[in-house]
Design a protein around this motif. Structure first.
Motif, PDB file in Angstrom:
ATOM      1  N   ALA A  39       0.833  -1.206   0.000  1.00 51.27           N
ATOM      2  CA  ALA A  39       0.000   0.000   0.000  1.00 51.27           C
ATOM      3  C   ALA A  39       0.862   1.248   0.000  1.00 51.27           C
ATOM      4  O   ALA A  39       2.016   1.232   0.432  1.00 51.27           O
ATOM      5  CB  ALA A  39      -0.890   0.000   1.234  1.00 51.27           C
ATOM      6  N   ARG A  40       0.282   2.326  -0.526  1.00 52.91           N
ATOM      7  CA  ARG A  40       0.945   3.623  -0.468  1.00 52.91           C
ATOM      8  C   ARG A  40       0.204   4.488   0.541  1.00 52.91           C
ATOM      9  O   ARG A  40      -0.846   4.115   1.045  1.00 52.91           O
ATOM     10  CB  ARG A  40       0.973   4.242  -1.860  1.00 52.91           C
ATOM     11  CG  ARG A  40       1.847   3.412  -2.806  1.00 52.91           C
ATOM     12  CD  ARG A  40       1.585   3.739  -4.234  1.00 52.91           C
ATOM     13  NE  ARG A  40       2.126   5.015  -4.635  1.00 52.91           N
ATOM     14  CZ  ARG A  40       3.306   5.181  -5.233  1.00 52.91           C
ATOM     15  NH1 ARG A  40       4.065   4.133  -5.496  1.00 52.91           N
ATOM     16  NH2 ARG A  40       3.718   6.378  -5.577  1.00 52.91           N
ATOM     17  N   LEU A  41       0.804   5.624   0.848  1.00 53.98           N
ATOM     18  CA  LEU A  41       0.251   6.478   1.903  1.00 53.98           C
ATOM     19  C   LEU A  41      -0.748   7.477   1.333  1.00 53.98           C
ATOM     20  O   LEU A  41      -0.464   8.178   0.369  1.00 53.98           O
ATOM     21  CB  LEU A  41       1.398   7.217   2.601  1.00 53.98           C
ATOM     22  CG  LEU A  41       1.011   8.032   3.844  1.00 53.98           C
ATOM     23  CD1 LEU A  41       0.600   7.125   4.998  1.00 53.98           C
ATOM     24  CD2 LEU A  41       2.169   8.928   4.273  1.00 53.98           C
ATOM     25  N   GLY A  42      -1.942   7.523   1.962  1.00 56.07           N
ATOM     26  CA  GLY A  42      -2.952   8.505   1.559  1.00 56.07           C
ATOM     27  C   GLY A  42      -2.781   9.820   2.294  1.00 56.07           C
ATOM     28  O   GLY A  42      -3.174  10.870   1.797  1.00 56.07           O
ATOM     29  N   GLY A  43      -2.231   9.761   3.498  1.00 54.96           N
ATOM     30  CA  GLY A  43      -2.012  10.989   4.250  1.00 54.96           C
ATOM     31  C   GLY A  43      -2.122  10.782   5.743  1.00 54.96           C
ATOM     32  O   GLY A  43      -2.236   9.648   6.225  1.00 54.96           O
ATOM     33  N   VAL A  44      -2.094  11.900   6.441  1.00 60.70           N
ATOM     34  CA  VAL A  44      -2.081  11.904   7.901  1.00 60.70           C
ATOM     35  C   VAL A  44      -3.404  12.475   8.416  1.00 60.70           C
ATOM     36  O   VAL A  44      -3.899  13.468   7.887  1.00 60.70           O
ATOM     37  CB  VAL A  44      -0.908  12.784   8.404  1.00 60.70           C
ATOM     38  CG1 VAL A  44      -0.938  12.916   9.924  1.00 60.70           C
ATOM     39  CG2 VAL A  44       0.434  12.226   7.940  1.00 60.70           C
ATOM     40  N   ILE A  45      -3.981  11.820   9.428  1.00 59.40           N
ATOM     41  CA  ILE A  45      -5.173  12.342  10.099  1.00 59.40           C
ATOM     42  C   ILE A  45      -4.723  12.894  11.449  1.00 59.40           C
ATOM     43  O   ILE A  45      -4.203  12.150  12.286  1.00 59.40           O
ATOM     44  CB  ILE A  45      -6.224  11.235  10.304  1.00 59.40           C
ATOM     45  CG1 ILE A  45      -6.666  10.657   8.948  1.00 59.40           C
ATOM     46  CG2 ILE A  45      -7.419  11.776  11.086  1.00 59.40           C
ATOM     47  CD1 ILE A  45      -7.482   9.366   9.053  1.00 59.40           C
ATOM     48  N   ALA A  46      -4.876  14.190  11.632  1.00 63.40           N
ATOM     49  CA  ALA A  46      -4.454  14.835  12.889  1.00 63.40           C
ATOM     50  C   ALA A  46      -5.607  14.761  13.878  1.00 63.40           C
ATOM     51  O   ALA A  46      -6.685  15.277  13.616  1.00 63.40           O
ATOM     52  CB  ALA A  46      -4.059  16.276  12.618  1.00 63.40           C
ATOM     53  N   ASN A  47      -5.369  14.094  15.010  1.00 60.52           N
ATOM     54  CA  ASN A  47      -6.459  13.924  15.989  1.00 60.52           C
ATOM     55  C   ASN A  47      -6.136  14.601  17.312  1.00 60.52           C
ATOM     56  O   ASN A  47      -4.972  14.839  17.633  1.00 60.52           O
ATOM     57  CB  ASN A  47      -6.723  12.434  16.232  1.00 60.52           C
ATOM     58  CG  ASN A  47      -7.982  12.211  17.069  1.00 60.52           C
ATOM     59  OD1 ASN A  47      -8.964  12.948  16.935  1.00 60.52           O
ATOM     60  ND2 ASN A  47      -7.950  11.209  17.926  1.00 60.52           N
ATOM     61  N   SER A  48      -7.197  14.878  18.045  1.00 55.56           N
ATOM     62  CA  SER A  48      -7.097  15.476  19.383  1.00 55.56           C
ATOM     63  C   SER A  48      -6.429  16.840  19.349  1.00 55.56           C
ATOM     64  O   SER A  48      -5.648  17.174  20.231  1.00 55.56           O
ATOM     65  CB  SER A  48      -6.324  14.546  20.336  1.00 55.56           C
ATOM     66  OG  SER A  48      -7.137  13.447  20.663  1.00 55.56           O
ATOM     67  N   ILE A  49      -6.749  17.613  18.323  1.00 56.77           N
ATOM     68  CA  ILE A  49      -6.143  18.931  18.182  1.00 56.77           C
ATOM     69  C   ILE A  49      -6.804  19.910  19.153  1.00 56.77           C
ATOM     70  O   ILE A  49      -8.023  20.040  19.178  1.00 56.77           O
ATOM     71  CB  ILE A  49      -6.286  19.432  16.719  1.00 56.77           C
ATOM     72  CG1 ILE A  49      -5.633  18.434  15.754  1.00 56.77           C
ATOM     73  CG2 ILE A  49      -5.702  20.817  16.559  1.00 56.77           C
ATOM     74  CD1 ILE A  49      -4.189  18.120  16.048  1.00 56.77           C
ATOM     75  N   GLN A  50      -5.979  20.548  19.961  1.00 59.88           N
ATOM     76  CA  GLN A  50      -6.493  21.506  20.948  1.00 59.88           C
ATOM     77  C   GLN A  50      -5.848  22.872  20.829  1.00 59.88           C
ATOM     78  O   GLN A  50      -6.345  23.847  21.372  1.00 59.88           O
ATOM     79  CB  GLN A  50      -6.260  20.975  22.371  1.00 59.88           C
ATOM     80  CG  GLN A  50      -7.204  19.854  22.752  1.00 59.88           C
ATOM     81  CD  GLN A  50      -6.928  19.354  24.152  1.00 59.88           C
ATOM     82  OE1 GLN A  50      -5.862  18.826  24.427  1.00 59.88           O
ATOM     83  NE2 GLN A  50      -7.878  19.537  25.041  1.00 59.88           N
ATOM     84  N   THR A  51      -4.682  22.911  20.181  1.00 54.37           N
ATOM     85  CA  THR A  51      -3.960  24.182  20.084  1.00 54.37           C
ATOM     86  C   THR A  51      -3.480  24.368  18.648  1.00 54.37           C
ATOM     87  O   THR A  51      -3.274  23.376  17.932  1.00 54.37           O
ATOM     88  CB  THR A  51      -2.704  24.179  20.990  1.00 54.37           C
ATOM     89  OG1 THR A  51      -1.858  23.098  20.563  1.00 54.37           O
ATOM     90  CG2 THR A  51      -3.061  23.986  22.451  1.00 54.37           C
ATOM     91  N   PRO A  52      -3.292  25.629  18.206  1.00 61.26           N
ATOM     92  CA  PRO A  52      -2.788  25.870  16.849  1.00 61.26           C
ATOM     93  C   PRO A  52      -1.424  25.210  16.627  1.00 61.26           C
ATOM     94  O   PRO A  52      -1.147  24.692  15.551  1.00 61.26           O
ATOM     95  CB  PRO A  52      -2.668  27.391  16.765  1.00 61.26           C
ATOM     96  CG  PRO A  52      -3.578  27.917  17.824  1.00 61.26           C
ATOM     97  CD  PRO A  52      -3.609  26.893  18.908  1.00 61.26           C
ATOM     98  N   TYR A  53      -0.570  25.196  17.672  1.00 62.09           N
ATOM     99  CA  TYR A  53       0.761  24.641  17.453  1.00 62.09           C
ATOM    100  C   TYR A  53       0.697  23.139  17.188  1.00 62.09           C
ATOM    101  O   TYR A  53       1.521  22.600  16.440  1.00 62.09           O
ATOM    102  CB  TYR A  53       1.726  24.985  18.599  1.00 62.09           C
ATOM    103  CG  TYR A  53       1.791  23.962  19.699  1.00 62.09           C
ATOM    104  CD1 TYR A  53       1.125  24.158  20.896  1.00 62.09           C
ATOM    105  CD2 TYR A  53       2.527  22.781  19.545  1.00 62.09           C
ATOM    106  CE1 TYR A  53       1.167  23.224  21.904  1.00 62.09           C
ATOM    107  CE2 TYR A  53       2.571  21.824  20.551  1.00 62.09           C
ATOM    108  CZ  TYR A  53       1.894  22.053  21.717  1.00 62.09           C
ATOM    109  OH  TYR A  53       1.940  21.117  22.699  1.00 62.09           O
ATOM    110  N   ALA A  54      -0.296  22.444  17.773  1.00 58.71           N
ATOM    111  CA  ALA A  54      -0.408  20.999  17.539  1.00 58.71           C
ATOM    112  C   ALA A  54      -0.654  20.729  16.056  1.00 58.71           C
ATOM    113  O   ALA A  54      -0.047  19.831  15.456  1.00 58.71           O
ATOM    114  CB  ALA A  54      -1.531  20.411  18.384  1.00 58.71           C
TER     115      ALA A  54
END
Ligand code: ADP
Ligand code: MG
Length: 287
Positions: free
Chosen positions: A175-190
């Motif tokens: 398989a190849r990579l579709g992308g990243v899912i960013a979870n539990s985001i609480q701050t802009p820096y995250a």
């Protein structure tokens, strides 16, 4: 032709919650969806089915020899077909065996020909991408893989390990990579930190899921946010993520960072946000 998608990530990072909400959103939009839990924890599909456990493929194989599809599946919210691969008896055997045995059995039973899914989602533990856990990306089972991560170093570390496995197997049909899912985001820096990690490893972020009490509250009712709180902002986030993944054609071989480079990168981020440059911890005071 169905799209087979594997979703990886560190234990406890939100794979099952995110995957179940994507499945629920896709099924609610009229697609035929199968979700296969490939984590020995075997609770991948619980919030699609009121919170209960499902007999696992591996347990059924141990107890019945050769189970039928009905023995090892249940229909969840909006018709999502739910399956749990299961795991070894704790302390004995290899966790990856469950995934292998489950996928083999489902093919033998011609599940995909019979159910005719539009999407098959595999929810896979990614703390260590050992040979067993690499099964969905290794030999053409999944077309694409996504990784769920927060801004925590250990989650990024697990994501980087997945990238190593993908870059190893992609040349031989993995398989190849579709992308990243960013979870539990609480701050802009995250969000910025995860963006930066994705950019440095040659991929991109397909969605930012805020940390939200709505998720926890829905879980207490054994439901996805899509089912329990369909008009919430969090449900909109999951629907947008599901749409993005359904339509996504990004397919990359990521460029993982090596150990020292990953640590140096993380330290720089830490210094910028919490440490030396932010003026919060001077190096001598930290001792
Ligand atoms: P994993 O499958 O990666 O082990 P889970 O999906 O079971 O992780 O999630 C672990 C816990 O984190 C669950 O209690 C879940 O409700 C919670 N969680 C996951 N994502 C979020 C979020 N975006 N906001 C709030 N809680 C979340
Ligand atoms: Mg899980």
């Amino acid at each position: 032709k169905p799209k087979h998608i594997a979703i990886y990530g560190k234990g406890g990072i939100g794979k099952s919650t995110t995957t179940s909400n994507i499945s629920a959103a896709l099924a609610d939009a009229g697609f035929r969806v199968i979700q296969i839990g490939c984590d020995p924890k075997s609770d991948s599909t619980n919030i699609l089915r009121g919170g209960d456990d499902l007999p696992t493929v591996l347990d059924s194989l141990r107890e019945r020899g050769r189970p039928s599809i009905a023995d090892v599946s249940a229909t969840g919210f909006a018709g999502v077909l739910c399956i749990e691969a299961g795991g070894p008896v704790p302390g004995v055997g290899c966790a990856g065996r469950g995934i292998n045995a489950a996928v083999d059995l489902l093919h033998e039973l011609e599940l995909f020909e019979q159910f005719k899914p539009d999407f098959v989602l595999y929810d896979v533990l990614g703390d260590v991408v050992c040979g067993g856990f690499a099964v969905p990306i290794r030999n053409g089972i999944a077309d694409s893989a996504y990784v769920v991560t927060s801004s925590d170093f250990m989650a990024i570390f697990a994501a980087n390990n997945l990238f190593k496995a993908i870059s190893k197997y992609a040349p031989s049909g993995g398989a190849r990579l579709g992308g990243v899912i960013a979870n539990s985001i609480q701050t802009p820096y995250a969000a910025s930190l995860i963006d930066d990690f994705a950019a440095r490893t040659g991929t991109s972020v397909v969605g930012y899921v805020p940390r939200s009490q709505v998720v926890a509250q829905s879980e207490l009712y054994g439901k996805t946010v899509i089912e329990a709180q369909p008009r919430s902002a969090q449900a909109d986030v999951y629907r947008a993520l599901a749409r993005h993944i359904a339509e996504n054609h990004e397919s990359t071989v990521p460029k993982p960072l090596n150990g020292p480079a990953l640590k140096a990168w993380a330290r720089d981020w830490g210094d910028r946000v919490f440490g030396v440059e932010a003026g919060i911890v001077a190096p001598q005071e930290a001792i």
